[in-house]
Design an enzyme around this catalytic site. Structure first.
Site, PDB file in Angstrom:
ATOM      1  N   GLY A  74      38.138 -24.215  -7.953  1.00 16.89           N
ATOM      2  CA  GLY A  74      37.959 -25.010  -6.742  1.00 16.89           C
ATOM      3  C   GLY A  74      36.525 -25.081  -6.277  1.00 16.89           C
ATOM      4  O   GLY A  74      35.680 -24.280  -6.690  1.00 16.89           O
ATOM      5  N   LYS A  88      38.309 -27.631   1.034  1.00 21.51           N
ATOM      6  CA  LYS A  88      38.440 -27.034  -0.295  1.00 21.51           C
ATOM      7  C   LYS A  88      39.084 -28.048  -1.233  1.00 21.51           C
ATOM      8  O   LYS A  88      40.079 -28.692  -0.882  1.00 21.51           O
ATOM      9  CB  LYS A  88      39.288 -25.761  -0.231  1.00 21.51           C
ATOM     10  CG  LYS A  88      39.273 -24.929  -1.504  1.00 21.51           C
ATOM     11  CD  LYS A  88      39.874 -23.550  -1.254  1.00 21.51           C
ATOM     12  CE  LYS A  88      39.797 -22.676  -2.495  1.00 21.51           C
ATOM     13  NZ  LYS A  88      40.337 -21.314  -2.244  1.00 21.51           N
ATOM     14  N   ASP A 145      43.600  -9.523  -1.866  1.00 21.88           N
ATOM     15  CA  ASP A 145      42.228  -9.790  -2.317  1.00 21.88           C
ATOM     16  C   ASP A 145      41.237  -9.421  -1.208  1.00 21.88           C
ATOM     17  O   ASP A 145      40.301 -10.164  -0.923  1.00 21.88           O
ATOM     18  CB  ASP A 145      42.082 -11.268  -2.708  1.00 21.88           C
ATOM     19  CG  ASP A 145      40.809 -11.540  -3.516  1.00 21.88           C
ATOM     20  OD1 ASP A 145      40.304 -10.613  -4.175  1.00 21.88           O
ATOM     21  OD2 ASP A 145      40.320 -12.680  -3.489  1.00 21.88           O
TER      22      ASP A 145
END
Length: 243
Positions: A17, A34, A127
């Site tokens: 991305g 995005k 994450d």
């Protein structure tokens, strides 16, 4: 880009991305947009759509707000609020900012509040890293939910499902420990020193050591955020007394 967003600059580029800072021509406000690269396979499309679905579930002032998802010329996009601030990675490595023990614990306290908010919504970030945290005037923001998982365990479910949830919780907790350790090392100079375990290299209050060992699963792992909060508050009190 949908005749609504004027691209100001690229602010991030990943394996699947591109992230743009844009001006919303309807509101004249900055937005983050995005884009999923158009050449990506079905798996990446599903991940992108999953990230959008996670953001739709969230409503917190320290997490980006999703505005819309759309497609243009075969590319998928979504627009979210822009949060001004440097990520922790840039603060540490570019600005060379340091965080003492008390400051590190305070940052962890803000992050724990966000993790608690997510876990109560059955969302696990998976994450938690310093590039995914923004700091602005000592206020912490959490970004990038591309690897997040949403799991709800039915009342009558198999032990495997419960184990899966526990594993995701422990991953987030372990990441909290790694972030805390990272912050604590910003004040440590290793020049001319032999590499040793962190327990020997860092001079910490015993409450902070205990907190770290449980987060990093060197002692009995935490089972919930309330337990972590109790020990974190004890560590904060110990550092405040010292200061």
């Amino acid at each position: 880009m949908k005749n609504r967003y004027e691209v100001l600059r690229v602010i991030g580029m990943g394996s699947y991305g591109i992230v743009y800072l844009c001006r919303d021509l309807n509101t004249n406000e900055n937005r983050v947009v995005k884009q999923l690269r158009p050449s990506k396979r079905r798996k990446e499309v599903e991940m992108f759509e999953h990230e959008i679905s996670i953001l739709r579930m969230l409503n917190h002032k320290n997490i980006p707000e999703l505005y819309e998802a759309f497609s243009t010329n075969g590319s998928l996009f979504y627009a979210m609020s822009f949060i001004a601030g440097d990520n922790l990675e840039d603060q540490i490595f570019l600005r060379e900012n340091t965080f003492n023990e008390n400051e590190s614990l305070l940052i962890l306290s803000h992050l724990l509040d966000l993790v608690d908010y997510l876990h109560k919504k059955n969302i696990y970030h998976q994450d938690l890293r310093i590039p995914n945290m923004l700091l602005r005037n000592k206020e912490l923001f959490l970004i990038d939910f591309g690897l997040s998982k949403h799991k709800v365990v039915p009342f009558h479910s198999s032990p495997n499902k419960h184990d899966e949830i526990l594993e995701m919780k422990l991953q987030d907790y372990f990441d909290l420990g790694e972030i805390l350790l990272y912050l604590l090392y910003t004040t440590y100079s290793s020049k001319g020193k032999k590499a040793l375990p962190w327990t020997e290299e860092l001079s910490l209050e015993k409450e902070t050591v205990y907190l770290l060992k449980r987060l990093l699963q060197l002692k009995e792992p935490y089972s919930n955020t309330t337990e972590i909060s109790t020990d974190l508050q004890a560590a904060l009190k110990a550092t405040e007394k010292r200061n």
